[in-house]
Design an enzyme around this catalytic site. Structure first.
Site, PDB file in Angstrom:
ATOM      1  N   GLU A 216       0.792  -1.000  -0.099  1.00  0.00           N
ATOM      2  CA  GLU A 216       0.041   0.136  -0.084  1.00  0.00           C
ATOM      3  C   GLU A 216       0.940   1.207   0.090  1.00  0.00           C
ATOM      4  O   GLU A 216       1.776   1.326   0.954  1.00  0.00           O
ATOM      5  CB  GLU A 216      -0.996   0.058   1.358  1.00  0.00           C
TER       6      GLU A 216
ATOM      7  N   GLU B  80       4.921   4.996   3.326  1.00  0.00           N
ATOM      8  CA  GLU B  80       4.485   6.152   3.953  1.00  0.00           C
ATOM      9  C   GLU B  80       5.726   6.890   4.236  1.00  0.00           C
ATOM     10  O   GLU B  80       6.879   6.681   4.474  1.00  0.00           O
ATOM     11  CB  GLU B  80       3.894   6.048   5.083  1.00  0.00           C
TER      12      GLU B  80
ATOM     13  N   ASN C 216       9.920   7.662  -0.190  1.00  0.00           N
ATOM     14  CA  ASN C 216       9.357   8.398  -1.344  1.00  0.00           C
ATOM     15  C   ASN C 216       8.774   7.087  -2.296  1.00  0.00           C
ATOM     16  O   ASN C 216       9.619   6.417  -2.722  1.00  0.00           O
ATOM     17  CB  ASN C 216      10.378   9.038  -2.298  1.00  0.00           C
TER      18      ASN C 216
ATOM     19  N   ASP D 289      -3.034  12.214  -2.149  1.00  0.00           N
ATOM     20  CA  ASP D 289      -3.214  13.654  -1.868  1.00  0.00           C
ATOM     21  C   ASP D 289      -3.620  14.134  -3.675  1.00  0.00           C
ATOM     22  O   ASP D 289      -2.965  13.844  -4.502  1.00  0.00           O
ATOM     23  CB  ASP D 289      -1.818  14.450  -1.695  1.00  0.00           C
TER      24      ASP D 289
ATOM     25  N   LYS E 143      -5.308  21.961  -6.619  1.00  0.00           N
ATOM     26  CA  LYS E 143      -5.055  23.246  -7.356  1.00  0.00           C
ATOM     27  C   LYS E 143      -4.218  23.091  -8.593  1.00  0.00           C
ATOM     28  O   LYS E 143      -3.347  22.437  -8.475  1.00  0.00           O
ATOM     29  CB  LYS E 143      -4.174  23.966  -6.339  1.00  0.00           C
TER      30      LYS E 143
ATOM     31  N   ASP F 223     -11.655  10.315  -4.123  1.00  0.00           N
ATOM     32  CA  ASP F 223     -12.946  11.001  -3.820  1.00  0.00           C
ATOM     33  C   ASP F 223     -12.768  12.445  -4.559  1.00  0.00           C
ATOM     34  O   ASP F 223     -13.710  13.190  -4.294  1.00  0.00           O
ATOM     35  CB  ASP F 223     -13.165  11.283  -2.295  1.00  0.00           C
TER      36      ASP F 223
END
Length: 249
Positions: free
Chosen positions: A78, A103, A130, A153, A157, A189
């Site tokens: 994951e 992570e 990373n 993430d 923008k 989402d």
């Protein structure tokens, strides 16, 4: 603060020249999280040799999963595991498989270890690095059975969308580590990011969609996390995608 990585800070530089898909926020860990590092990291966290930055992976430092886990079993990775809710639950439900959480946020990794310990989960390991460099350098080719990216993430923008993980360079990295027939699972989402994911994977020769129509079914193996609840609370639809790695030529 205890660090899970090999301490070669004297020989590395703190910055990259290419954008990454995260901002590494600071902040102190709780006493419990500090205990997680000091007591649990030797078992759960895979040491990483660094290259150009504190979360980088030095080329040529590939791991051998069978040595890490002490057995040969399906490997599920994951990316962006957050506080580990999804992967700790999944590892508890699948003792026949091995799990790797990738992570960059230390507090989230500490929480993951603490929850794994409470749940008696021993088939889980963590790496602070990373993600693209993990896929390129740390994991062997064709070593992964499933690769999960849940609620990355969105960088919504327009000036920041270049930071998104699932972009044109990503499919080749994912295809490298997935075995033939391996599965890439994604969920977000943010509709525009979901469409970008679908476009990027649709253009990739190494992947075939595992769904009919526009979107896939919700992955039953993904528990409801805070990220998903937050998106639903704001009225955003959750979109799942799943792709199968095509046979190598």
């Amino acid at each position: 603060m205890p660090q899970p990585a090999v301490d070669d800070s004297a020989s590395v530089q703190p910055f990259r020249t290419e954008p990454v898909s995260f901002v590494r926020r600071g902040g102190r860990m709780t006493d419990g999280q500090e205990r997680g590092w000091s007591e649990l990291a030797p078992f759960y966290v895979i040491p990483v040799e660094r290259d150009a930055a504190v979360t980088s992976v030095r080329p040529g430092t590939e791991i051998v999963p069978e040595q890490i886990y002490g057995r040969s079993a399906p490997l599920i990775v994951e990316i962006g595991s957050g506080q580990g809710h999804a992967i700790v639950h999944a590892a508890g439900e699948r003792p026949d498989a091995d799990f790797l959480a990738v992570e960059v946020f230390v507090a989230g990794l500490a929480r993951t270890m603490l929850d794994a310990e409470r749940a008696g989960v021993s088939n889980l390991r963590l790496v602070e690095a990373n993600a693209p460099e993990v896929l390129e350098h740390l994991l062997p080719e064709a070593s992964v059975d499933e690769l999960w990216i849940f609620f990355p993430d969105p960088w919504h923008k327009s000036k920041h969308t270049k930071r998104r993980l699932v972009a044109p360079p990503f499919p080749a990295l994912a295809a490298r580590v997935l075995r033939d027939g391996g599965i890439l699972r994604l969920a977000t989402d943010w509709e525009d990011y979901a469409r970008q994911m679908r476009h990027v994977l649709g253009e990739a020769d190494d992947f075939e969609p595992m769904f009919d129509g526009d979107w896939g079914e919700r992955f039953e193996g993904r528990i409801m996390t805070a990220f998903e609840r937050k998106g639903l609370a704001k009225g955003r639809d959750i979109r799942d995608l799943a792709y199968r790695r095509s046979p190598r030529g």
